[in-house]
Design a protein around this motif. Structure first.
Motif, PDB file in Angstrom:
ATOM      1  N   VAL A  36      28.806  -8.797   2.192  1.00  0.00           N
ATOM      2  CA  VAL A  36      30.127  -9.064   2.836  1.00  0.00           C
ATOM      3  C   VAL A  36      30.917  -9.509   1.734  1.00  0.00           C
ATOM      4  O   VAL A  36      30.599 -10.673   1.050  1.00  0.00           O
ATOM      5  CB  VAL A  36      30.105 -10.100   4.250  1.00  0.00           C
ATOM      6  N   PRO A  37      32.459  -9.406   1.546  1.00  0.00           N
ATOM      7  CA  PRO A  37      33.152  -9.841   0.566  1.00  0.00           C
ATOM      8  C   PRO A  37      33.441 -11.372   0.788  1.00  0.00           C
ATOM      9  O   PRO A  37      33.444 -11.838   1.840  1.00  0.00           O
ATOM     10  CB  PRO A  37      34.619  -9.143   0.917  1.00  0.00           C
ATOM     11  N   THR A  38      33.374 -12.454  -0.289  1.00  0.00           N
ATOM     12  CA  THR A  38      33.338 -13.376  -0.516  1.00  0.00           C
ATOM     13  C   THR A  38      34.144 -13.885  -1.826  1.00  0.00           C
ATOM     14  O   THR A  38      34.704 -13.042  -2.519  1.00  0.00           O
ATOM     15  CB  THR A  38      32.067 -14.219  -0.324  1.00  0.00           C
ATOM     16  N   PHE A  39      34.457 -15.273  -1.995  1.00  0.00           N
ATOM     17  CA  PHE A  39      35.369 -15.700  -2.857  1.00  0.00           C
ATOM     18  C   PHE A  39      34.340 -16.375  -4.185  1.00  0.00           C
ATOM     19  O   PHE A  39      33.043 -16.504  -3.845  1.00  0.00           O
ATOM     20  CB  PHE A  39      36.027 -16.809  -2.351  1.00  0.00           C
ATOM     21  N   ASN A  40      35.024 -16.389  -5.280  1.00  0.00           N
ATOM     22  CA  ASN A  40      34.392 -17.135  -6.158  1.00  0.00           C
ATOM     23  C   ASN A  40      35.511 -18.306  -7.027  1.00  0.00           C
ATOM     24  O   ASN A  40      36.734 -17.565  -7.373  1.00  0.00           O
ATOM     25  CB  ASN A  40      33.978 -16.227  -7.220  1.00  0.00           C
ATOM     26  N   VAL A  41      35.207 -19.458  -6.895  1.00  0.00           N
ATOM     27  CA  VAL A  41      36.136 -20.393  -7.502  1.00  0.00           C
ATOM     28  C   VAL A  41      35.263 -21.240  -8.638  1.00  0.00           C
ATOM     29  O   VAL A  41      34.484 -21.658  -8.248  1.00  0.00           O
ATOM     30  CB  VAL A  41      36.375 -21.495  -6.385  1.00  0.00           C
ATOM     31  N   LYS A  42      35.923 -21.145  -9.716  1.00  0.00           N
ATOM     32  CA  LYS A  42      35.235 -21.817 -10.907  1.00  0.00           C
ATOM     33  C   LYS A  42      35.358 -23.433 -10.831  1.00  0.00           C
ATOM     34  O   LYS A  42      36.352 -24.074  -9.947  1.00  0.00           O
ATOM     35  CB  LYS A  42      35.793 -21.290 -12.084  1.00  0.00           C
TER      36      LYS A  42
END
Length: 162
Positions: A36-42
């Motif tokens: 499932v698509p998700t986010f990535n926040v550094k």
């Protein structure tokens, strides 16, 4: 009895699907273990391109009804909550097909966007952005920094938009 309830709660937690944590990345797009698509926040607040694109597309197509930053309005519910609480495929279905709830207590109509390329070509992006907002991974407003657009994004966009 308390041990049985505690054990049941532990089993329920084990069986819950993590629809937030990125397990892998393909072409700059992040996915959970269940694809499932998700986010990535550094750590410095930089978001992946899909999250940034979702911010742009959400505010171009969705915020008029659902309020800025997915917060909801007096007219329509907070979509940042829906991206966390709803199954991804149910979310997609509602956007594509629309939804109508009309009864003595409700009069809600979500139009179908299945033929709107400005929504459909970026539906995953919108979902990813709303999921990041719902998880409080990013604050309200425009993300201050973003990863560069990937070649895969450009290819997919060109293919969809024609």
């Amino acid at each position: 009895m308390a041990l049985v309830l505690a054990t049941g709660a532990a089993i329920a937690q084990e069986n819950e699907v993590d629809n937030i944590t990125a397990a892998y990345e393909e072409g700059g797009k992040y996915f959970t273990e269940d694809d499932v698509p998700t986010f990535n926040v550094k750590e410095d607040g930089t978001v992946d391109w899909y999250t940034f694109s979702g911010f742009r597309r959400y505010h171009a197509e969705c915020h008029v009804c659902h309020g800025p930053d997915g917060e909801g309005s007096s007219y329509a519910p907070a979509l940042k909550d829906s991206a966390i609480d709803m199954d991804y495929y149910d979310f997609v279905y509602v956007v594509v097909e629309g939804r109508k709830v009309v009864d003595a207590a409700d009069n809600q109509v979500m139009p179908a966007f299945g033929l709107n390329k400005n929504v459909m070509c970026y539906l995953d992006d919108i979902y990813i952005y709303l999921k990041a907002r719902g998880a409080d991974a990013i604050p309200r407003g425009r993300p201050p920094s973003k990863d560069p657009k990937s070649d895969r994004f450009t290819e997919d966009e060109n293919s969809c938009m024609g």
